[in-house]
Write an enzyme that holds these catalytic residues in place. Structure first.
Site, PDB file in Angstrom:
ATOM      1  N   MET A   1      12.513  -5.962   3.425  1.00  0.00           N
ATOM      2  CA  MET A   1      13.744  -5.468   3.812  1.00  0.00           C
ATOM      3  C   MET A   1      14.074  -5.138   5.360  1.00  0.00           C
ATOM      4  SD  MET A   1      15.279  -3.824   0.370  1.00  0.00           S
ATOM      5  CE  MET A   1      14.251  -2.099   0.546  1.00  0.00           C
TER       6      MET A   1
ATOM      7  N   ALA B   1      12.595  -2.890   9.041  1.00  0.00           N
ATOM      8  CA  ALA B   1      12.039  -1.782   9.227  1.00  0.00           C
ATOM      9  C   ALA B   1      10.679  -1.825   9.452  1.00  0.00           C
ATOM     10  CB  ALA B   1      12.689  -0.724   8.642  1.00  0.00           C
TER      11      ALA B   1
ATOM     12  N   GLY C   1       2.287  -1.660   7.419  1.00  0.00           N
ATOM     13  CA  GLY C   1       2.115  -2.213   5.864  1.00  0.00           C
ATOM     14  C   GLY C   1       2.618  -3.509   5.949  1.00  0.00           C
ATOM     15  N   HIS C   2       3.897  -3.866   6.308  1.00  0.00           N
ATOM     16  CA  HIS C   2       4.355  -4.998   6.344  1.00  0.00           C
ATOM     17  C   HIS C   2       3.675  -6.265   7.222  1.00  0.00           C
ATOM     18  CE1 HIS C   2       8.306  -2.671   6.239  1.00  0.00           C
ATOM     19  NE2 HIS C   2       8.231  -3.325   4.772  1.00  0.00           N
TER      20      HIS C   2
ATOM     21  N   GLU D   1       0.749  -3.865  -2.359  1.00  0.00           N
ATOM     22  CA  GLU D   1       0.306  -2.888  -3.738  1.00  0.00           C
ATOM     23  C   GLU D   1       1.075  -1.549  -3.498  1.00  0.00           C
ATOM     24  OE1 GLU D   1      -3.693  -2.662  -4.085  1.00  0.00           O
ATOM     25  OE2 GLU D   1      -3.951  -4.531  -4.891  1.00  0.00           O
ATOM     26  N   LYS D   2       1.874  -1.153  -2.214  1.00  0.00           N
ATOM     27  CA  LYS D   2       2.636  -0.057  -2.168  1.00  0.00           C
ATOM     28  C   LYS D   2       3.621   0.013  -3.381  1.00  0.00           C
ATOM     29  CE  LYS D   2       5.043   3.144  -0.392  1.00  0.00           C
ATOM     30  NZ  LYS D   2       6.337   2.933  -0.590  1.00  0.00           N
TER      31      LYS D   2
ATOM     32  N   SER E   1       9.234   2.392   5.144  1.00  0.00           N
ATOM     33  CA  SER E   1      10.375   2.354   6.141  1.00  0.00           C
ATOM     34  C   SER E   1      11.201   3.992   5.753  1.00  0.00           C
ATOM     35  CB  SER E   1      11.322   1.369   5.857  1.00  0.00           C
ATOM     36  OG  SER E   1      10.318   0.105   5.900  1.00  0.00           O
TER      37      SER E   1
HETATM   38  P1  AMP Z   1      10.044  -3.483   1.658  1.00  0.00           P
HETATM   39  O1  AMP Z   1      10.716  -4.043   3.035  1.00  0.00           O
HETATM   40  O2  AMP Z   1       9.923  -1.979   1.787  1.00  0.00           O
HETATM   41  O3  AMP Z   1      10.792  -4.213   0.781  1.00  0.00           O
HETATM   42  O4  AMP Z   1       8.456  -4.210   1.562  1.00  0.00           O
HETATM   43  C1  AMP Z   1       8.224  -5.286   1.720  1.00  0.00           C
HETATM   44  C2  AMP Z   1       6.788  -5.592   1.560  1.00  0.00           C
HETATM   45  O5  AMP Z   1       5.972  -4.915   2.042  1.00  0.00           O
HETATM   46  C3  AMP Z   1       6.600  -5.263   0.026  1.00  0.00           C
HETATM   47  O6  AMP Z   1       5.847  -6.121  -0.663  1.00  0.00           O
HETATM   48  C4  AMP Z   1       5.987  -4.021  -0.033  1.00  0.00           C
HETATM   49  O7  AMP Z   1       5.272  -3.705  -1.145  1.00  0.00           O
HETATM   50  C5  AMP Z   1       5.046  -3.948   1.326  1.00  0.00           C
HETATM   51  N1  AMP Z   1       4.620  -2.923   1.836  1.00  0.00           N
HETATM   52  C6  AMP Z   1       5.528  -2.004   2.122  1.00  0.00           C
HETATM   53  N2  AMP Z   1       4.915  -0.760   2.744  1.00  0.00           N
HETATM   54  C7  AMP Z   1       3.402  -1.171   2.457  1.00  0.00           C
HETATM   55  C8  AMP Z   1       2.365  -0.442   2.733  1.00  0.00           C
HETATM   56  N3  AMP Z   1       2.198   0.614   3.389  1.00  0.00           N
HETATM   57  N4  AMP Z   1       1.076  -1.340   2.635  1.00  0.00           N
HETATM   58  C9  AMP Z   1       1.091  -2.352   2.029  1.00  0.00           C
HETATM   59  N5  AMP Z   1       2.374  -3.143   1.918  1.00  0.00           N
HETATM   60  C10 AMP Z   1       3.463  -2.487   2.046  1.00  0.00           C
END
Ligand code: AMP
Length: 290
Positions: A41, A43, A47-48, A159-160, A197
């Site tokens: 999503m 930002a 992690g991303h 895995e977050k 984010s």
């Molecule tokens: P999001 O943008 O929050 O939807 O996250 C996109 C992907 O990045 C998802 O698969 C999350 O689990 C992963 N993600 C977000 N934060 C982390 C993190 N700190 N460590 C590992 N993966 C992450």
């Protein structure tokens, strides 16, 4: 149709429609390339970027989607204020060597007559599902669309969002989607806070409270590994979290690592501790393995 920016040596191609994605995928396949998808999503943080790096190791070409998916936000959640940092995100993806970025508008993913939803029973109803009704239907629907649009060989999830990862594995298995799902370990900051984010919402005082979450979960894992009784560890840690300064605790559970059913006795299976808390306007989730 919006203009497709052509890739140079290292500049990712920017795609804005499912049609452009299909065209890009066709050309990659003609070159015999294996394709990895990283749904996000935006930002973007480290992690991303760990997902992107893992994708680059597992495939020849990595496509990152950036879409703040409205259907996975509840009515009282932060859809309108969710951080949107497209320019910085593109720079990070350029630096990382991603090959393509899919940046669809909401109308592209959900045209006016859109009515379909994917709902995954059982595992979607627990933990996050119990506290965010409809959230996983939104996630499953958008991920399913992305998997069908890109048809990647592999898709990477952090895995977050541990429950989300298990649900996507279920979805892909149940619907015979020909994509390998890879889970990537949580990337944390120097205090152990899982990068998110939404951490951008935290002020300094809240940050100091937020780090109690990961420290509590790691301490729990250590105690359970040392043979302490699961229910006792859970009760004490719940009390600790309640005193740590969070506004509320949605859940703290010790679960079977695959089904996410609560466990009260260790019988040799892999376990996962998962928790969600509220702190000001920020909702934090975290999990650790046992
Ligand atoms: P999001 O943008 O929050 O939807 O996250 C996109 C992907 O990045 C998802 O698969 C999350 O689990 C992963 N993600 C977000 N934060 C982390 C993190 N700190 N460590 C590992 N993966 C992450």
């Amino acid at each position: 149709m919006s203009q497709t920016v052509q890739s140079t040596e290292s500049q990712p191609v920017i795609l804005r429609s499912a049609h452009e994605v299909r065209h890009w995928v066709d050309r990659e396949r003609q070159q015999g390339h294996r394709i990895a998808l990283v749904p996000t999503m935006g930002a973007l943080h480290n992690g991303h970027m760990a997902l992107v790096q893992q994708g680059l190791q597992q495939a020849d070409s990595v496509i990152v989607s950036i879409f703040v998916n409205p259907t996975q936000f509840g009515a009282n959640e932060d859809f309108s204020t969710y951080p949107r940092t497209e320019k910085e995100d593109l720079q990070k993806l350029y630096d990382a060597g991603a090959n393509a970025v899919f940046l669809p508008a909401t109308q592209e993913m959900y045209p006016d007559n859109f009515v379909t939803a994917i709902s995954i029973g059982g595992i979607s109803e627990r933990l996050e599902g119990a506290h965010r009704p409809g959230h996983f239907d939104g996630v499953a629907t958008i991920v399913c669309k992305l998997l069908l649009q890109v048809t990647p060989d592999v898709a990477l999830f952090g895995e977050k969002d541990y429950q989300q990862l298990q649900i996507i594995k279920r979805l892909v298995s149940d619907l015979n989607i020909n994509t390998d799902i890879t889970g990537v370990p949580i990337v944390r900051d120097e205090q152990g806070l899982a990068l998110s984010s939404r951490n951008a919402y935290l002020n300094d005082a809240q940050y100091n409270i937020a780090i109690a979450l990961n420290k509590t979960l790691f301490a729990m894992a250590e105690k359970i590994n040392a043979g302490e009784d699961i229910q006792t560890v859970k009760d004490r840690s719940t009390a600790l979290l309640e005193k740590a300064g969070f506004d509320s605790l949605d859940y703290l559970e010790i679960c079977d690592a695959e089904t996410l059913c609560s466990v009260i006795k260790k019988t040799g299976q892999s376990l996962r501790i998962l928790a969600a808390v509220h702190l000001g306007k920020t909702r934090l989730i975290d999990n650790v393995s046992i």
